[in-house]
Design a protein around this motif. Structure first.
Motif, PDB file in Angstrom:
ATOM      1  N   LYS A 235       0.864  -1.178   0.000  1.00 44.41           N
ATOM      2  CA  LYS A 235       0.000   0.000   0.000  1.00 44.41           C
ATOM      3  C   LYS A 235       0.903   1.232   0.000  1.00 44.41           C
ATOM      4  O   LYS A 235       1.795   1.344   0.848  1.00 44.41           O
ATOM      5  CB  LYS A 235      -0.921   0.012   1.223  1.00 44.41           C
ATOM      6  CG  LYS A 235      -1.855  -1.195   1.293  1.00 44.41           C
ATOM      7  CD  LYS A 235      -2.731  -1.161   2.538  1.00 44.41           C
ATOM      8  CE  LYS A 235      -3.658  -2.374   2.590  1.00 44.41           C
ATOM      9  NZ  LYS A 235      -4.562  -2.343   3.764  1.00 44.41           N
ATOM     10  N   ILE A 236       0.678   2.129  -0.954  1.00 43.97           N
ATOM     11  CA  ILE A 236       1.465   3.353  -1.068  1.00 43.97           C
ATOM     12  C   ILE A 236       0.628   4.520  -0.562  1.00 43.97           C
ATOM     13  O   ILE A 236      -0.514   4.700  -0.985  1.00 43.97           O
ATOM     14  CB  ILE A 236       1.885   3.602  -2.526  1.00 43.97           C
ATOM     15  CG1 ILE A 236       2.722   2.424  -3.051  1.00 43.97           C
ATOM     16  CG2 ILE A 236       2.657   4.911  -2.650  1.00 43.97           C
ATOM     17  CD1 ILE A 236       2.958   2.467  -4.542  1.00 43.97           C
ATOM     18  N   ILE A 237       1.185   5.285   0.365  1.00 40.51           N
ATOM     19  CA  ILE A 237       0.487   6.429   0.948  1.00 40.51           C
ATOM     20  C   ILE A 237       1.409   7.640   0.840  1.00 40.51           C
ATOM     21  O   ILE A 237       2.575   7.569   1.233  1.00 40.51           O
ATOM     22  CB  ILE A 237       0.142   6.186   2.435  1.00 40.51           C
ATOM     23  CG1 ILE A 237      -0.591   4.858   2.615  1.00 40.51           C
ATOM     24  CG2 ILE A 237      -0.690   7.332   2.994  1.00 40.51           C
ATOM     25  CD1 ILE A 237       0.273   3.743   3.154  1.00 40.51           C
ATOM     26  N   ALA A 238       0.893   8.744   0.295  1.00 43.34           N
ATOM     27  CA  ALA A 238       1.695   9.961   0.171  1.00 43.34           C
ATOM     28  C   ALA A 238       0.920  11.151   0.725  1.00 43.34           C
ATOM     29  O   ALA A 238      -0.309  11.215   0.606  1.00 43.34           O
ATOM     30  CB  ALA A 238       2.072  10.202  -1.285  1.00 43.34           C
ATOM     31  N   PHE A 239       1.667  12.090   1.321  1.00 42.80           N
ATOM     32  CA  PHE A 239       1.081  13.302   1.899  1.00 42.80           C
ATOM     33  C   PHE A 239       1.747  14.527   1.295  1.00 42.80           C
ATOM     34  O   PHE A 239       2.962  14.544   1.084  1.00 42.80           O
ATOM     35  CB  PHE A 239       1.287  13.355   3.420  1.00 42.80           C
ATOM     36  CG  PHE A 239       0.675  12.219   4.174  1.00 42.80           C
ATOM     37  CD1 PHE A 239      -0.631  12.295   4.634  1.00 42.80           C
ATOM     38  CD2 PHE A 239       1.407  11.077   4.437  1.00 42.80           C
ATOM     39  CE1 PHE A 239      -1.195  11.251   5.341  1.00 42.80           C
ATOM     40  CE2 PHE A 239       0.859  10.026   5.146  1.00 42.80           C
ATOM     41  CZ  PHE A 239      -0.456  10.109   5.599  1.00 42.80           C
ATOM     42  N   ALA A 240       0.945  15.555   1.040  1.00 41.81           N
ATOM     43  CA  ALA A 240       1.487  16.840   0.586  1.00 41.81           C
ATOM     44  C   ALA A 240       0.680  17.961   1.213  1.00 41.81           C
ATOM     45  O   ALA A 240      -0.486  17.783   1.576  1.00 41.81           O
ATOM     46  CB  ALA A 240       1.442  16.940  -0.936  1.00 41.81           C
ATOM     47  N   GLN A 241       1.301  19.128   1.324  1.00 38.09           N
ATOM     48  CA  GLN A 241       0.636  20.287   1.921  1.00 38.09           C
ATOM     49  C   GLN A 241       1.004  21.530   1.121  1.00 38.09           C
ATOM     50  O   GLN A 241       2.179  21.797   0.861  1.00 38.09           O
ATOM     51  CB  GLN A 241       1.063  20.449   3.381  1.00 38.09           C
ATOM     52  CG  GLN A 241       0.246  21.472   4.147  1.00 38.09           C
ATOM     53  CD  GLN A 241       0.530  21.425   5.641  1.00 38.09           C
ATOM     54  OE1 GLN A 241       1.644  21.159   6.060  1.00 38.09           O
ATOM     55  NE2 GLN A 241      -0.476  21.676   6.448  1.00 38.09           N
ATOM     56  N   SER A 242      -0.025  22.281   0.729  1.00 41.99           N
ATOM     57  CA  SER A 242       0.203  23.487  -0.060  1.00 41.99           C
ATOM     58  C   SER A 242       0.660  24.629   0.842  1.00 41.99           C
ATOM     59  O   SER A 242       0.633  24.529   2.077  1.00 41.99           O
ATOM     60  CB  SER A 242      -1.074  23.883  -0.798  1.00 41.99           C
ATOM     61  OG  SER A 242      -2.047  24.357   0.132  1.00 41.99           O
TER      62      SER A 242
END
Length: 265
Positions: A235-242
């Motif tokens: 399972k691939i999980i990615a997080f980003a924040q503007s």
């Protein structure tokens, strides 16, 4: 000629990629809070953490880092417990040792303080530590977290094993700090994943890979994963924040094949 020039210019222009800030503030806001206990002369053995970690914090086994003076009561014990994939992801504490993927029962950080001074164990001394047992995994070893760039690495030095009783994995912790109940899960037939995107600049995106069958978490560095056993379901999980603190995520379930692959985010 004007028509040809106009079409050529349109084809050479590329769309700007979405830019993100580091998601560390978000991840830190979700990570487990460090538990703090004050140890008095009547003692606490075991000292039990919120999620079932048991510690026997014996005063005579600890001392100052720069001198061997005895520690007087009271002293402080601080504990972080990471037992779920979610907690390891939020704390950015993957289960990788020397580049090899590890099966993990749990990761804890145990520290001792006298006033504001962080203490160490005396040479050849230890604290008894037990981690709760949900599954019976054999051949589990002691792993210690060591500072590395950019992530904590795990080493089986000093060496030791965990014994298993009815409800706990138990060991003698020989060095305060990050401590884990792990075993090497790497195989000779392994593959790696690389990450790319036509829409997003992935530089500040935090990407994790969870391998349920191995109970292991990997964190991607520089858009490339470590070695993953071929045929693993992941399972691939990615997080980003503007810049405006708006959160974005990416999720993908897949089974890796026998060759390296590129993942489009």
């Amino acid at each position: 000629l004007l028509i040809i020039a106009s079409c050529s210019k349109e084809r050479t222009q590329t769309k700007a990629l979405n830019q993100y800030n580091s998601p560390n503030d978000y991840l830190n806001s979700k990570k487990q809070v460090e538990q703090v206990d004050t140890i008095y002369p009547n003692g606490k053995c075991p000292l039990t953490g919120k999620y079932g970690t048991e510690i026997c914090p014996t005063r005579t086994d600890i001392t100052y880092p720069d001198k061997s003076d005895s520690i007087q009561y009271p002293f402080i014990v601080k504990l972080v417990e990471l037992y779920t994939p979610m907690d390891m992801i939020y704390y950015q504490m993957p289960s990788i040792g020397g580049g090899n993927i590890l099966t993990t029962v749990g990761e804890v950080r145990i520290r001792a303080f006298k006033d504001t001074t962080e203490l160490v164990l005396r040479p050849a001394h230890s604290w008894s530590v037990s981690l709760p047992k949900k599954d019976t995994l054999t051949n589990m070893k002691q792993y210690y977290g060591i500072a590395s760039t950019p992530l904590i690495d795990w080493t089986a030095t000093p060496s030791g094993i965990f014994s298993i009783n009815k409800s706990l994995y138990s060991a003698e912790d020989l060095k305060l700090g990050w401590f884990a109940c792990d075993k090497d899960a790497s195989t000779s037939n392994s593959v790696s994943l690389s990450f790319t995107s036509n829409t997003d600049n992935l530089t500040n995106v935090a990407i994790f890979i969870y391998i349920p069958s191995l109970k292991s978490i990997m964190q991607v560095s520089n858009m490339n994963s470590g070695k993953i056993p071929a045929g693993s379901s992941i399972k691939i999980i990615a997080f980003a924040q503007s810049a405006s603190t708006k959160l974005y995520s990416f999720y993908k379930e897949m089974t890796v094949g026998q060759n390296d692959e590129v993942i489009d985010v």
